[in-house]
Design an enzyme around this catalytic site. Structure first.
Site, PDB file in Angstrom:
ATOM      1  N   TRP A  87       0.844  -1.189   0.000  1.00 26.58           N
ATOM      2  CA  TRP A  87       0.000   0.000   0.000  1.00 26.58           C
ATOM      3  C   TRP A  87       0.887   1.249   0.000  1.00 26.58           C
ATOM      4  O   TRP A  87       2.008   1.213   0.511  1.00 26.58           O
ATOM      5  CB  TRP A  87      -0.895  -0.040   1.240  1.00 26.58           C
ATOM      6  CG  TRP A  87      -1.942   1.027   1.253  1.00 26.58           C
ATOM      7  CD1 TRP A  87      -2.039   2.081   2.116  1.00 26.58           C
ATOM      8  CD2 TRP A  87      -3.061   1.139   0.366  1.00 26.58           C
ATOM      9  NE1 TRP A  87      -3.132   2.846   1.806  1.00 26.58           N
ATOM     10  CE2 TRP A  87      -3.782   2.286   0.735  1.00 26.58           C
ATOM     11  CE3 TRP A  87      -3.510   0.380  -0.727  1.00 26.58           C
ATOM     12  CZ2 TRP A  87      -4.930   2.694   0.071  1.00 26.58           C
ATOM     13  CZ3 TRP A  87      -4.657   0.787  -1.396  1.00 26.58           C
ATOM     14  CH2 TRP A  87      -5.350   1.928  -0.987  1.00 26.58           C
ATOM     15  N   GLU A 161      -2.421  -5.612   6.544  1.00 25.08           N
ATOM     16  CA  GLU A 161      -3.394  -6.415   5.795  1.00 25.08           C
ATOM     17  C   GLU A 161      -3.568  -7.804   6.398  1.00 25.08           C
ATOM     18  O   GLU A 161      -4.282  -8.621   5.831  1.00 25.08           O
ATOM     19  CB  GLU A 161      -2.922  -6.586   4.335  1.00 25.08           C
ATOM     20  CG  GLU A 161      -2.844  -5.287   3.589  1.00 25.08           C
ATOM     21  CD  GLU A 161      -2.573  -5.455   2.097  1.00 25.08           C
ATOM     22  OE1 GLU A 161      -2.416  -6.605   1.631  1.00 25.08           O
ATOM     23  OE2 GLU A 161      -2.520  -4.426   1.411  1.00 25.08           O
ATOM     24  N   HIS A 187     -10.939  -4.455   6.969  1.00 22.67           N
ATOM     25  CA  HIS A 187      -9.817  -5.211   7.525  1.00 22.67           C
ATOM     26  C   HIS A 187     -10.364  -6.223   8.546  1.00 22.67           C
ATOM     27  O   HIS A 187     -11.565  -6.305   8.767  1.00 22.67           O
ATOM     28  CB  HIS A 187      -8.806  -4.250   8.149  1.00 22.67           C
ATOM     29  CG  HIS A 187      -8.054  -3.471   7.113  1.00 22.67           C
ATOM     30  ND1 HIS A 187      -6.679  -3.465   7.020  1.00 22.67           N
ATOM     31  CD2 HIS A 187      -8.486  -2.690   6.100  1.00 22.67           C
ATOM     32  CE1 HIS A 187      -6.305  -2.714   6.010  1.00 22.67           C
ATOM     33  NE2 HIS A 187      -7.380  -2.220   5.433  1.00 22.67           N
ATOM     34  N   HIS A 214       1.846  14.801  19.850  1.00 23.92           N
ATOM     35  CA  HIS A 214       2.554  16.093  19.866  1.00 23.92           C
ATOM     36  C   HIS A 214       4.026  16.029  20.230  1.00 23.92           C
ATOM     37  O   HIS A 214       4.665  17.071  20.358  1.00 23.92           O
ATOM     38  CB  HIS A 214       1.865  17.073  20.826  1.00 23.92           C
ATOM     39  CG  HIS A 214       0.380  17.119  20.694  1.00 23.92           C
ATOM     40  ND1 HIS A 214      -0.241  17.712  19.616  1.00 23.92           N
ATOM     41  CD2 HIS A 214      -0.608  16.618  21.481  1.00 23.92           C
ATOM     42  CE1 HIS A 214      -1.563  17.586  19.761  1.00 23.92           C
ATOM     43  NE2 HIS A 214      -1.808  16.928  20.867  1.00 23.92           N
ATOM     44  N   ARG A 248      -3.534  10.504  17.480  1.00 18.24           N
ATOM     45  CA  ARG A 248      -4.315   9.830  18.533  1.00 18.24           C
ATOM     46  C   ARG A 248      -5.631   9.286  17.987  1.00 18.24           C
ATOM     47  O   ARG A 248      -6.276   9.925  17.159  1.00 18.24           O
ATOM     48  CB  ARG A 248      -4.628  10.824  19.658  1.00 18.24           C
ATOM     49  CG  ARG A 248      -3.421  11.209  20.468  1.00 18.24           C
ATOM     50  CD  ARG A 248      -3.789  12.121  21.605  1.00 18.24           C
ATOM     51  NE  ARG A 248      -4.451  13.330  21.166  1.00 18.24           N
ATOM     52  CZ  ARG A 248      -4.345  14.504  21.784  1.00 18.24           C
ATOM     53  NH1 ARG A 248      -3.621  14.612  22.876  1.00 18.24           N
ATOM     54  NH2 ARG A 248      -4.985  15.554  21.332  1.00 18.24           N
TER      55      ARG A 248
HETATM   56  C1  LIG Z   1      -0.036  -2.867   3.730  1.00 18.12           C
HETATM   57  C2  LIG Z   1      -0.808  -1.677   4.234  1.00 18.12           C
HETATM   58  N1  LIG Z   1      -0.171  -0.767   4.985  1.00 18.12           N
HETATM   59  C3  LIG Z   1      -0.813   0.315   5.465  1.00 18.12           C
HETATM   60  C4  LIG Z   1      -2.150   0.526   5.220  1.00 18.12           C
HETATM   61  C5  LIG Z   1      -2.805   1.743   5.757  1.00 18.12           C
HETATM   62  O1  LIG Z   1      -3.816   1.475   6.685  1.00 18.12           O
HETATM   63  P1  LIG Z   1      -4.968   2.552   6.933  1.00 18.12           P
HETATM   64  O2  LIG Z   1      -5.928   2.442   5.804  1.00 18.12           O
HETATM   65  O3  LIG Z   1      -5.569   2.143   8.237  1.00 18.12           O
HETATM   66  O4  LIG Z   1      -4.333   3.879   7.002  1.00 18.12           O
HETATM   67  C6  LIG Z   1      -2.855  -0.381   4.438  1.00 18.12           C
HETATM   68  C7  LIG Z   1      -4.277  -0.155   4.148  1.00 18.12           C
HETATM   69  O5  LIG Z   1      -5.029  -1.004   3.782  1.00 18.12           O
HETATM   70  C8  LIG Z   1      -2.172  -1.509   3.918  1.00 18.12           C
HETATM   71  O6  LIG Z   1      -2.796  -2.388   3.126  1.00 18.12           O
END
Ligand SMILES: Cc1ncc(COP(=O)(O)O)c(C=O)c1O
Length: 389
Positions: A87, A161, A187, A214, A248
């Site tokens: 991602w 994931e 998820h 912060h 947060r």
């Molecule tokens: C591998 C991976 N990392 C990070 C994220 C980011 O998560 P979020 O959507 O909660 O910001 C995702 C989102 O699906 C993801 O698939």
């Protein structure tokens, strides 16, 4: 839609938990978030769990924390080995902190990093490996852990994931020096938005905790190792020690998370039952390459790659899915190197990136849900079988 990409995992318990929070009048991070964090530690057998506002901020705060460690902090210009499919926000904090990315291709069947390329990826500047288990399927975390130990590298596990997946009986997300999870809709658990950082290291936990809010010292223990508490309450109440964020989570998310965690095992069992049907229908059909399970997948979704040797047209297949009211999408983000944003990165590739391109051009995924999907998966099979003839 007949077969959605994702479905809600909430019942009455989550709604009631939200109502209790609203009635309490305390909506910002507090007791419910702490309860969720304790339950998370217990569930995954980790020393520290820190809830944040998303999986993306978990990655951001996690990477940031490693820049402020006393011993061997990450530094700008250091190199990180990353898989070509993940991602966007797996990669963004690395770019934002001035790290250089070395992209490694994925395996076509597991869709995870091809660890046979690790040695080739290593340079004197390598300081970290980003381990990503794609769509519930554990990557070679055992190999990656051993490699990082041997070469004194951080192992950062973006497990956003793959909550609930296991490798050799150990929970994914707990192999890394830091592990991150996402609790976004679709998820394995959903807290609306939300994420979690886990670590066994006290210093990393304290750094991340300060950077979540912060960069101040509030909430840190009096004997924290990352700063010396002074005897002046007035200044101590607003004392800033790190260039942090506000990542947060809300109390609502914490309270929902407590309820969702109680259901996690059952939801994963259902996901795995759906997967067993999917594998039985598609597993021996050479037209479709489906994800090969490594260890115990928590089956976020079902991937299909049209076998490149057979020259089927993905457009035709996708039109058939659309006509059958079946949702589909690109596998995670496809090959990250193919996105416009790559022009802002300092990166190179370890050898050729072939399989990530095949997944990008010939793959898609359909949803898995924490509910029985027997009719949907059977229909999917009929539709794909006919369309691919
Ligand atoms: C591998 C991976 N990392 C990070 C994220 C980011 O998560 P979020 O959507 O909660 O910001 C995702 C989102 O699906 C993801 O698939």
């Amino acid at each position: 839609m007949f077969y959605e990409l994702a479905a809600s995992s909430w019942g009455d318990e989550e709604i009631e938990a939200m109502q209790r929070v609203i009635q309490s009048g305390i909506l910002t991070m507090g007791e419910n978030v702490r309860r969720f964090e304790s339950a998370f530690c217990e569930k995954f057998g980790v020393k520290h769990a820190l809830m944040v506002s998303s999986g993306s901020t978990a990655n951001l705060v996690g990477v940031a924390a490693l820049f402020y460690k006393k011993q061997r902090p990450l530094q700008r210009g250091d190199e990180v080995i990353v898989p070509a499919i993940s991602w966007s926000t797996t990669y963004y904090p690395l770019q934002q902190y001035g790290l250089k990315l070395r992209f490694v291709d994925v395996e076509l069947d597991t869709l995870n990093m091809d660890v046979s390329k690790l040695k080739q990826a290593l340079t004197p500047r390598t300081r970290m490996v980003m381990a990503v288990s794609i769509l519930g399927n554990p990557c070679a975390l055992d190999v990656l852990r051993a490699f990082c130990d041997e070469h004194d590298l951080y192992l950062f596990e973006d497990n956003c994931e793959s909550m609930g997946a296991t490798l050799d009986g150990r929970q994914c997300g707990t192999f890394g020096d830091i592990g991150t999870f996402s609790c976004f809709f679709s998820h394995h658990i959903s807290t609306m938005e939300g994420g979690v950082i886990v670590t066994g290291d006290d210093e990393t936990y304290q750094l991340a905790k300060s950077m979540r809010a912060h960069g101040w010292t509030r909430d840190l223990p009096a004997d924290a190792e990352i700063y010396q508490k002074r005897d002046d309450d007035f200044y101590e109440a607003y004392r800033f020690i790190l260039p942090g964020y506000n990542a947060r989570p809300l109390e609502l998310s914490g309270a929902i998370g407590v309820e969702q965690l109680k259901k996690l095992d059952r939801m994963i069992e259902t996901r795995r039952r759906n997967a067993a049907l999917f594998v039985s229908l598609f597993g021996n059909d050479e037209r479709f390459i489906i994800q090969r399970e490594n260890g115990g997948s928590s089956w976020f979704a079902f991937t299909v790659i049209l076998n490149p040797k057979l020259g089927m047209d993905r457009k035709k297949i996708m039109a058939a899915l659309k006509a059958a009211d079946i949702g589909y999408r690109i596998i995670t983000g496809g090959n990250f190197l193919r996105h416009d944003v790559i022009k802002y990165f300092d990166y190179d590739c370890v050898g050729e990136i072939v399989n990530a391109d095949i997944a990008h051009d010939r793959g898609f995924f359909v949803g898995n849900h924490p509910h029985d999907l027997t009719p949907q998966i059977r229909r999917l099979h009929e539709v794909l079988d006919r369309a691919a003839r």
